[in-house]
Design a protein around this motif. Structure first.
Motif, PDB file in Angstrom:
ATOM      1  N   GLY A   1      -5.374  35.093   3.487  1.00  0.00           N
ATOM      2  CA  GLY A   1      -6.027  33.986   2.492  1.00  0.00           C
ATOM      3  C   GLY A   1      -7.415  34.084   2.384  1.00  0.00           C
ATOM      4  N   ILE A   2      -8.111  33.187   2.538  1.00  0.00           N
ATOM      5  CA  ILE A   2      -9.554  32.907   2.222  1.00  0.00           C
ATOM      6  C   ILE A   2     -10.389  33.913   3.219  1.00  0.00           C
ATOM      7  N   GLY A   3      -9.806  34.135   4.338  1.00  0.00           N
ATOM      8  CA  GLY A   3     -10.297  34.987   5.501  1.00  0.00           C
ATOM      9  C   GLY A   3     -10.568  36.141   4.820  1.00  0.00           C
ATOM     10  N   LEU A   4      -9.570  37.017   4.201  1.00  0.00           N
ATOM     11  CA  LEU A   4      -9.374  38.298   3.533  1.00  0.00           C
ATOM     12  C   LEU A   4     -10.324  38.325   2.522  1.00  0.00           C
ATOM     13  N   GLU A   5     -10.265  37.273   1.501  1.00  0.00           N
ATOM     14  CA  GLU A   5     -10.998  37.079   0.535  1.00  0.00           C
ATOM     15  C   GLU A   5     -12.515  37.033   0.594  1.00  0.00           C
ATOM     16  N   THR A   6     -12.797  36.538   1.842  1.00  0.00           N
ATOM     17  CA  THR A   6     -14.163  36.360   2.085  1.00  0.00           C
ATOM     18  C   THR A   6     -14.713  37.809   2.349  1.00  0.00           C
ATOM     19  N   ALA A   7     -13.847  38.504   3.273  1.00  0.00           N
ATOM     20  CA  ALA A   7     -14.301  39.987   3.693  1.00  0.00           C
ATOM     21  C   ALA A   7     -14.551  40.649   2.357  1.00  0.00           C
ATOM     22  N   LYS A   8     -13.758  40.521   1.358  1.00  0.00           N
ATOM     23  CA  LYS A   8     -13.824  41.479   0.108  1.00  0.00           C
ATOM     24  C   LYS A   8     -15.203  40.920  -0.636  1.00  0.00           C
ATOM     25  N   ASN A   9     -15.887  40.197  -0.152  1.00  0.00           N
ATOM     26  CA  ASN A   9     -17.143  39.828  -0.927  1.00  0.00           C
ATOM     27  C   ASN A   9     -18.472  39.996  -0.120  1.00  0.00           C
ATOM     28  N   ILE A  10     -18.165  40.576   1.221  1.00  0.00           N
ATOM     29  CA  ILE A  10     -19.323  41.060   2.267  1.00  0.00           C
ATOM     30  C   ILE A  10     -19.987  42.229   1.844  1.00  0.00           C
ATOM     31  N   SER A  11     -21.038  42.342   1.977  1.00  0.00           N
ATOM     32  CA  SER A  11     -21.820  43.635   1.616  1.00  0.00           C
ATOM     33  C   SER A  11     -21.148  44.894   2.430  1.00  0.00           C
ATOM     34  N   LYS A  12     -20.828  45.925   1.718  1.00  0.00           N
ATOM     35  CA  LYS A  12     -20.312  47.023   2.540  1.00  0.00           C
ATOM     36  C   LYS A  12     -21.174  47.804   3.450  1.00  0.00           C
ATOM     37  N   GLU A  13     -22.457  47.298   3.371  1.00  0.00           N
ATOM     38  CA  GLU A  13     -23.482  47.846   4.212  1.00  0.00           C
ATOM     39  C   GLU A  13     -23.080  47.528   5.696  1.00  0.00           C
ATOM     40  N   LYS A  14     -22.449  46.168   5.890  1.00  0.00           N
ATOM     41  CA  LYS A  14     -22.046  45.502   6.909  1.00  0.00           C
ATOM     42  C   LYS A  14     -20.795  46.215   7.741  1.00  0.00           C
ATOM     43  N   ILE A  15     -20.614  46.032   9.112  1.00  0.00           N
ATOM     44  CA  ILE A  15     -19.480  46.310   9.556  1.00  0.00           C
ATOM     45  C   ILE A  15     -18.637  44.894   9.693  1.00  0.00           C
ATOM     46  N   LEU A  16     -17.480  45.084   9.401  1.00  0.00           N
ATOM     47  CA  LEU A  16     -16.569  43.818   9.166  1.00  0.00           C
ATOM     48  C   LEU A  16     -15.811  43.815  10.585  1.00  0.00           C
ATOM     49  N   VAL A  17     -15.696  42.768  11.138  1.00  0.00           N
ATOM     50  CA  VAL A  17     -14.818  42.481  12.356  1.00  0.00           C
ATOM     51  C   VAL A  17     -13.868  41.394  12.021  1.00  0.00           C
ATOM     52  N   LEU A  18     -12.477  41.705  11.733  1.00  0.00           N
ATOM     53  CA  LEU A  18     -11.458  40.575  11.374  1.00  0.00           C
ATOM     54  C   LEU A  18     -10.851  40.200  12.669  1.00  0.00           C
ATOM     55  N   ALA A  19     -10.833  38.902  12.960  1.00  0.00           N
ATOM     56  CA  ALA A  19     -10.266  38.466  14.122  1.00  0.00           C
ATOM     57  C   ALA A  19      -9.260  37.498  13.993  1.00  0.00           C
ATOM     58  N   GLY A  20      -8.165  37.333  14.688  1.00  0.00           N
ATOM     59  CA  GLY A  20      -7.050  36.337  14.667  1.00  0.00           C
ATOM     60  C   GLY A  20      -6.107  36.843  15.534  1.00  0.00           C
ATOM     61  N   ASN A  21      -5.041  35.956  15.572  1.00  0.00           N
ATOM     62  CA  ASN A  21      -3.936  36.175  16.655  1.00  0.00           C
ATOM     63  C   ASN A  21      -2.750  36.971  15.974  1.00  0.00           C
ATOM     64  N   GLU A  22      -2.776  37.297  14.739  1.00  0.00           N
ATOM     65  CA  GLU A  22      -1.534  37.827  14.324  1.00  0.00           C
ATOM     66  C   GLU A  22      -2.078  39.472  13.969  1.00  0.00           C
ATOM     67  N   VAL A  23      -1.904  40.267  15.237  1.00  0.00           N
ATOM     68  CA  VAL A  23      -2.528  41.743  14.825  1.00  0.00           C
ATOM     69  C   VAL A  23      -1.770  42.482  13.760  1.00  0.00           C
ATOM     70  N   GLU A  24      -0.696  42.346  13.514  1.00  0.00           N
ATOM     71  CA  GLU A  24      -0.276  43.312  12.500  1.00  0.00           C
ATOM     72  C   GLU A  24      -0.743  42.874  11.153  1.00  0.00           C
ATOM     73  N   THR A  25      -1.022  41.591  10.967  1.00  0.00           N
ATOM     74  CA  THR A  25      -1.595  41.346   9.531  1.00  0.00           C
ATOM     75  C   THR A  25      -3.214  41.502   9.707  1.00  0.00           C
ATOM     76  N   LEU A  26      -3.743  41.521  10.753  1.00  0.00           N
ATOM     77  CA  LEU A  26      -5.019  41.918  10.814  1.00  0.00           C
ATOM     78  C   LEU A  26      -5.295  43.562  10.499  1.00  0.00           C
ATOM     79  N   GLU A  27      -4.306  44.256  10.951  1.00  0.00           N
ATOM     80  CA  GLU A  27      -4.231  45.711  10.865  1.00  0.00           C
ATOM     81  C   GLU A  27      -4.107  45.953   9.427  1.00  0.00           C
ATOM     82  N   ASN A  28      -3.209  45.339   8.702  1.00  0.00           N
ATOM     83  CA  ASN A  28      -2.791  45.483   7.182  1.00  0.00           C
ATOM     84  C   ASN A  28      -3.883  45.261   6.412  1.00  0.00           C
ATOM     85  N   ALA A  29      -4.885  44.234   6.653  1.00  0.00           N
ATOM     86  CA  ALA A  29      -6.112  43.834   6.033  1.00  0.00           C
ATOM     87  C   ALA A  29      -7.021  44.903   6.280  1.00  0.00           C
TER      88      ALA A  29
END
Length: 262
Positions: free
Chosen positions: A13-41
């Motif tokens: 959703g909007i969380g993943l779409e947000t991540a796609k617009n963050i600078s690649k110079e930063k380290i991203l941490v995706l958090a949530g309670n659905e581990v498989e979904t996070l790993e796919n992202a």
């Protein structure tokens, strides 16, 4: 030391779409309670050149939020926290909608503010529903009671919700009220954390394409998760350093149309 961006609900959703617009110079941490979904992202983003990690977090549990903050801080300097996780009005338990949306934002903001330094930004996701005149009538002094007299706070807002006879109305009102709180709380935190150079902003999306049941009732198109994601990333960006203590409404003019009909 690397800069870190934490996104709750970053697996889709909007969380993943947000991540796609963050600078690649930063380290991203995706958090949530659905581990498989996070790993796919994570796999999607790594394929596009991002440095990204998945971290389980129950944002309704303050200890889990503290673990997320500690994990992110070990990777580098936490500069951005974007909290997109929520319960919608489709959730069966009305009280759960209120408690989850209200308490999760307080946990995220308070915990991460302690881990951030000047130049950091916290972005909370509200909703166009927060502009409903019915919830705007609730005095802010009632919201302020959460941190001073929690029991009385919950009694007052639950009484307000249950004053409506229809259950679907109660759910809609509970969701709108929880998001109205988010807007108020972002402003409060902007004042509380501002002396430490930390910005806090809320973003309120309108109806998105995933909400297909609402399409026929709309006079214009629905929004896209990619549009909201771009906005969230932009609001969190350091170049928006003068933007704090406000809500950014992104609803395709829906609220403006309602205002114009008065």
């Amino acid at each position: 030391m690397a800069n870190v961006c934490v996104i709750t609900g970053g697996g889709n959703g909007i969380g993943l779409e947000t991540a796609k617009n963050i600078s690649k110079e930063k380290i991203l941490v995706l958090a949530g309670n659905e581990v498989e979904t996070l790993e796919n992202a994570v796999q999607i983003l790594r394929a596009h050149g991002y440095t990204v990690f998945a971290k389980y977090c129950d944002v309704f549990n303050p200890n889990s939020v503290k673990e997320l903050s500690a994990f992110a801080s070990e990777l580098g300097k936490v500069k951005q926290v974007i909290h997109t996780m929520e319960l919608t009005a489709e959730t069966e338990n009305i009280e759960w909608i209120l408690r989850y949306n209200i308490l999760s934002v307080t946990y995220i903001n308070r915990v991460f503010a302690k881990a951030m330094t000047a130049g950091g930004a916290i972005v909370n996701v509200g909703s166009y529903a927060a502009y409903d005149p019915a919830v705007n009538d609730i005095p802010h002094k009632v919201y302020a009671m959460l941190e001073t007299d929690g029991e009385n706070f919950w009694q007052k807002i639950l009484k307000k919700v249950h004053s409506l006879k229809d259950e679907s109305q109660q759910k809609d009102f509970a969701y709108a009220l929880s998001k109205n709180f988010v807007l108020w709380y972002a402003k409060k935190c902007a004042l509380d954390f501002g002396e430490n150079g930390i910005r806090v902003v809320s973003v309120s999306p309108g109806l998105l394409e995933e909400n297909t049941e609402e399409t026929s009732a709309m006079s214009t198109r629905l929004g896209k998760a990619s549009e909201v994601g771009y906005l969230l990333a932009t609001v969190a960006d350091e170049r928006n350093g003068f933007l704090t203590g406000t809500d950014v409404l992104c609803d395709g003019g829906m609220t403006a149309r309602k205002w114009d009909k008065k």
